[in-house]
Design a protein around this motif. Structure first.
Motif, PDB file in Angstrom:
ATOM      1  N   ALA A  43      40.793  41.870  35.343  1.00 14.00           N
ATOM      2  CA  ALA A  43      40.751  41.205  36.652  1.00 14.00           C
ATOM      3  C   ALA A  43      41.972  40.320  36.887  1.00 14.00           C
ATOM      4  O   ALA A  43      42.456  40.225  38.019  1.00 14.00           O
ATOM      5  N   GLU A  44      42.477  39.692  35.827  1.00 15.09           N
ATOM      6  CA  GLU A  44      43.611  38.772  35.996  1.00 15.09           C
ATOM      7  C   GLU A  44      44.870  39.485  36.460  1.00 15.09           C
ATOM      8  O   GLU A  44      45.811  38.845  36.925  1.00 15.09           O
ATOM      9  N   HIS A  45      44.928  40.808  36.305  1.00  6.45           N
ATOM     10  CA  HIS A  45      46.120  41.551  36.710  1.00  6.45           C
ATOM     11  C   HIS A  45      46.075  41.977  38.168  1.00  6.45           C
ATOM     12  O   HIS A  45      47.066  42.474  38.686  1.00  6.45           O
ATOM     13  N   LEU A  46      44.923  41.839  38.798  1.00  2.12           N
ATOM     14  CA  LEU A  46      44.784  42.432  40.130  1.00  2.12           C
ATOM     15  C   LEU A  46      45.373  41.533  41.198  1.00  2.12           C
ATOM     16  O   LEU A  46      45.377  40.312  41.085  1.00  2.12           O
ATOM     17  N   GLY A  47      45.886  42.183  42.257  1.00  7.50           N
ATOM     18  CA  GLY A  47      46.420  41.452  43.393  1.00  7.50           C
ATOM     19  C   GLY A  47      45.306  41.066  44.352  1.00  7.50           C
ATOM     20  O   GLY A  47      44.138  41.382  44.127  1.00  7.50           O
ATOM     21  N   PRO A  48      45.667  40.373  45.429  1.00  6.91           N
ATOM     22  CA  PRO A  48      44.668  39.810  46.333  1.00  6.91           C
ATOM     23  C   PRO A  48      44.198  40.760  47.432  1.00  6.91           C
ATOM     24  O   PRO A  48      43.362  40.373  48.249  1.00  6.91           O
ATOM     25  N   ALA A  49      44.729  41.996  47.457  1.00  2.00           N
ATOM     26  CA  ALA A  49      44.531  42.820  48.661  1.00  2.00           C
ATOM     27  C   ALA A  49      43.134  43.426  48.784  1.00  2.00           C
ATOM     28  O   ALA A  49      42.753  43.880  49.845  1.00  2.00           O
ATOM     29  N   MET A  50      42.371  43.494  47.702  1.00  2.00           N
ATOM     30  CA  MET A  50      41.066  44.170  47.781  1.00  2.00           C
ATOM     31  C   MET A  50      39.960  43.148  47.569  1.00  2.00           C
ATOM     32  O   MET A  50      40.021  42.333  46.651  1.00  2.00           O
ATOM     33  N   ASP A  51      38.932  43.210  48.420  1.00  2.56           N
ATOM     34  CA  ASP A  51      37.783  42.332  48.214  1.00  2.56           C
ATOM     35  C   ASP A  51      36.835  42.948  47.185  1.00  2.56           C
ATOM     36  O   ASP A  51      37.055  44.058  46.698  1.00  2.56           O
ATOM     37  N   GLU A  52      35.786  42.210  46.862  1.00  2.74           N
ATOM     38  CA  GLU A  52      34.867  42.628  45.807  1.00  2.74           C
ATOM     39  C   GLU A  52      34.267  44.003  46.085  1.00  2.74           C
ATOM     40  O   GLU A  52      34.206  44.858  45.210  1.00  2.74           O
ATOM     41  N   GLN A  53      33.900  44.199  47.352  1.00  2.00           N
ATOM     42  CA  GLN A  53      33.253  45.468  47.709  1.00  2.00           C
ATOM     43  C   GLN A  53      34.222  46.643  47.527  1.00  2.00           C
ATOM     44  O   GLN A  53      33.873  47.674  46.951  1.00  2.00           O
ATOM     45  N   ALA A  54      35.432  46.458  48.008  1.00  2.00           N
ATOM     46  CA  ALA A  54      36.432  47.523  47.891  1.00  2.00           C
ATOM     47  C   ALA A  54      36.725  47.824  46.428  1.00  2.00           C
ATOM     48  O   ALA A  54      36.869  48.988  46.032  1.00  2.00           O
ATOM     49  N   LEU A  55      36.800  46.776  45.602  1.00  2.00           N
ATOM     50  CA  LEU A  55      37.053  46.974  44.179  1.00  2.00           C
ATOM     51  C   LEU A  55      35.931  47.772  43.530  1.00  2.00           C
ATOM     52  O   LEU A  55      36.174  48.697  42.761  1.00  2.00           O
ATOM     53  N   GLN A  56      34.685  47.396  43.859  1.00  2.00           N
ATOM     54  CA  GLN A  56      33.547  48.087  43.247  1.00  2.00           C
ATOM     55  C   GLN A  56      33.520  49.550  43.650  1.00  2.00           C
ATOM     56  O   GLN A  56      33.238  50.428  42.841  1.00  2.00           O
ATOM     57  N   GLN A  57      33.819  49.817  44.919  1.00  2.00           N
ATOM     58  CA  GLN A  57      33.852  51.211  45.368  1.00  2.00           C
ATOM     59  C   GLN A  57      34.914  51.996  44.616  1.00  2.00           C
ATOM     60  O   GLN A  57      34.695  53.129  44.193  1.00  2.00           O
TER      61      GLN A  57
END
Lengths: 253, 266
Positions: free
Chosen positions: A138-152
Motif C-alpha cells: 500500500a505504501e507504494h501506491l499513488g493517490p489516484a485510486m480510491d478504495e473501491q477502485a483498488l479493490q475492484q
C-alpha cells in the motif's frame, strides 16, 4: 486536475472494444471483470488523465533510428523484436531515462519542454523487473485510486482483498509484476509503456492480467506501448503490431 | 615543567621493538613483516620531513607560506579521498567534489576557530593554524571519503531501484533520498562515535601529546574539547556537501540517472 469524460465518446474506443468482444468469445469471465461493470461515472472523479495520443517523431536510441509512431488514446500498440533489438531501450527513451534523439509528444506535452519527473509521471514505464522499497504494498501506491477502485482492480487481477497490506518481501516475482501494473495506474499516468508485463505469470494469470490491462487502458484512454514476444498474446491484445527489423519499426499486418 | 628531550638512541630503542615485532610476525608467517617495516620507515621519514618543514614555517611565520602549506595539505587530502573510492565519479569529479567539500568545510571552520575562538596574533600563527587545519582535514577527509564511497557504491548496486522510482515520476532527490541519507550517516557516524568514546575508551592523541609535552591536563582537555567540536562540525558539513553535490552529479538536467558518470575501479 484534468477531468475525464465518458470513454465511449473517445475516438479509438469503439474500434478497440471489438477486441474485447472477440476475446470474450473464447473464455468466460466473472461478471465483475467485464468492462460493462467498471465503476460508474461518479466513481471516476479521481480518475486518470488519459485521452491524449503519444507521438514519436524520428526517435533515435542505440541501434534504432528514425522511429516514428503514433499511438492513439486507448490504443494498444504491441512491439516485438529479437533479444537485443532495442525494445526496452526504446521504452527507456520514451520515458526519458536515457539520452536519445528525436521528439516525443503526449498530446500537447513535449518531452523536452517539461521537467523529467513530470514527463515520467505522465508517460509511465513499468519495467520487466520491478523494484519495491517500502515495507508494504500500500505504501507504494499513488493517490489516484480510491478504495473501491483498488479493490475492484485487485479482484480483477486475482488478488485477495487484504493484498495491499502484504509485506513486499514475501511477494513472488509474478505477484510483484502484477502489483507493479496496479501501482503504475494508481499514479495517474497519461500513457503506459509495458515491458513484457506478463513475463513471470502462468497461463491463467496471464489471461486475467491481459484482460485487466485492456479494460484499464480503454477505460482511462491511455495510449499504450506493450513489448511482447508471444505471438498469441499479441494476437489477443494488440490493436496494432510493430516489429523491429534492423534499425526500424515495421508495421505488421 | 620541563619536557625530557628525546635523542636518536631513545627513538632507536623504540625502533628495535618494531623490528622485534616484525621478527615475530615473520616467525608466525603472517606475511606482514615487510609492510610493517616499510610503514615504520615511512613514519620516521615522513614525520622527520614534516618536522623540518614546520620548523622552517614557524620561523618565517608569513601568511603566504602558511597558505601554500594549507593548499598542499588540501590537495593531498583530495587525492586521498579519490583513492579510497571503489566506484568513482568520472572526469575528475571525484577529486573535485571531495576537495571542494573539504575546502569549504575545513577551511571555514579553521578560519572561524582561529579568528573568533582562539584568536592568536597574528591570526595565521602557524603554531595554531597548521595543526588545527591538519586535524580538521584528516578527519573531514575520512568523513567525505566514507560518504562518497557509500553513495557511489549504493547507486551502483541499486540502480534498478532508483530508476524504478524515477519511472513512477519521483523527482531525483526523492528517488535517491534514502541512499543519500545513508551515505551522510555513514560519513558522520565515526566522528560522533569518537566524541562519545572520548576520555572513556581512549585518551585522544592530541591531548595525550600535549600533556606529554608539559601542558597542564586541564588546558589540554579544553583544547581537546575544542578540537573535537570543530572536527565534528567540519566533518559533518564536509560530508553533507560532498554527498549532496556527488548525488547531483549522478543525474543530468533531465533527471536521468547517469551510470556512465561512475567508473568502477579495480
Amino acid at each position: 486536475m484534468r477531468q475525464f469524460g465518458a470513454v465511449a465518446d473517445r475516438p479509438g474506443y469503439r474500434t478497440v472494444s471489438r477486441r474485447s468482444l472477440q476475446w470474450c468469445e473464447f473464455t468466460t469471465w466473472p461478471a465483475a471483470l467485464m468492462p460493462s461493470t467498471l465503476p460508474d461515472t461518479a466513481a471516476r472523479s479521481s480518475s486518470l488523465s488519459g485521452s491524449a495520443a503519444l507521438h514519436l517523431q524520428d526517435v533515435a536510441i542505440g541501434t534504432l533510428t528514425q522511429v516514428t509512431a503514433h499511438i492513439a488514446a486507448g490504443e494498444i500498440l504491441c512491439l516485438s523484436g529479437t533479444s537485443g533489438s532495442g525494445k526496452s531501450r526504446l521504452l527507456r527513451a520514451i520515458a526519458d531515462l536515457d539520452p536519445h534523439g528525436g521528439e516525443i509528444h503526449l498530446g500537447d506535452h513535449i518531452q523536452g519542454k517539461m521537467p523529467g519527473h513530470s514527463w515520467r509521471r505522465e508517460v509511465m514505464l513499468v519495467p520487466a523487473e520491478t523494484q519495491w522499497w517500502h515495507d508494504t504494498v500500500a505504501e507504494h501506491l499513488g493517490p489516484a485510486m480510491d478504495e473501491q477502485a483498488l479493490q475492484q482492480a485487485l479482484t480483477a487481477l486475482g488478488f485477495a482483498p487484504d493484498t495491499l497490506h502484504w509485506q513486499v518481501s514475501r511477494l513472488s516475482s509474478g505477484e510483484k509484476q502484477r502489483l507493479a501494473l496496479l501501482r503504475a495506474i494508481s499514479h495517474r499516468p497519461g500513457a503506459l509503456l509495458l515491458d513484457e508485463p506478463t513475463a513471470n505469470l502462468d497461463g491463467d494469470t496471464t489471461l486475467r492480467t491481459e484482460q485487466w490491462l485492456q479494460d484499464t487502458v480503454r477505460y482511462h484512454a491511455l495510449p499504450t506501448l506493450w513489448v511482447a514476444h508471444d505471438p498469441a498474446q499479441i494476437a489477443r491484445v494488440a490493436d496494432r503490431h510493430m516489429h523491429i527489423e534492423g534499425h526500424r519499426l515495421v508495421q505488421q499486418p | 615543567m620541563t619536557v625530557i628531550d628525546l635523542n636518536i638512541w631513545q627513538l632507536g630503542m623504540a625502533a628495535m621493538l618494531v623490528v622485534l615485532l616484525a621478527a615475530c610476525t615473520w616467525y608466525a608467517r603472517l606475511g606482514l613483516g615487510k609492510s610493517l617495516l616499510i610503514a615504520a620507515a615511512r613514519t620516521a621519514i615522513q614525520l622527520s620531513l614534516i618536522g623540518l618543514v614546520l620548523e622552517a614555517l614557524f620561523s618565517v611565520a608569513r601568511l603566504h607560506w602558511v597558505a601554500l602549506m594549507a593548499v598542499i595539505m588540501l590537495l593531498l587530502a583530495g587525492r586521498e579521498v579519490m583513492a579510497r573510492q571503489r566506484y568513482r565519479l568520472s572526469g575528475g569529479w571525484a577529486f573535485g567534489i571531495g576537495t571542494l567539500s573539504m575546502f569549504v568545510s575545513s577551511f571555514a571552520v579553521t578560519l572561524l576557530t582561529l579568528l573568533v575562538i582562539i584568536g592568536p596574533d597574528p591570526w595565521y600563527t602557524p603554531q595554531y593554524a597548521i595543526p588545527l587545519l591538519g586535524m580538521m582535514l584528516g578527519n573531514t577527509m575520512t568523513g567525505v571519503a566514507l560518504g562518497l564511497d557509500r553513495l557511489t557504491e549504493s547507486v551502483w548496486r541499486q540502480r534498478a531501484l532508483i530508476e524504478n522510482r524515477l519511472m513512477l515520476g519521483q523527482p531525483w532527490q526523492e528517488a535517491i533520498g534514502d541512499i543519500r541519507r545513508e551515505a551522510m550517516r555513514g560519513g558522520m557516524i565515526p566522528t560522533i562515535n569518537a566524541m562519545a568514546a572520548a576520555g572513556i575508551v581512549s585518551l585522544p592523541g592530541m591531548m595525550t601529546g600535549q600533556i606529554l609535552a608539559g601542558s597542564p591536563p586541564a588546558l589540554a582537555v579544553k583544547y581537546q574539547i575544542l578540537i573535537m567540536f570543530t572536527i565534528c562540525v567540519g566533518t559533518g558539513f564536509g560530508t553533507m556537501a560532498a554527498v549532496l553535490s556527488g548525488s547531483r552529479r549522478l543525474f543530468d538536467q533531465r533527471e536521468r540517472l547517469r551510470m556512465d558518470r561512475i567508473r568502477r575501479m579495480h
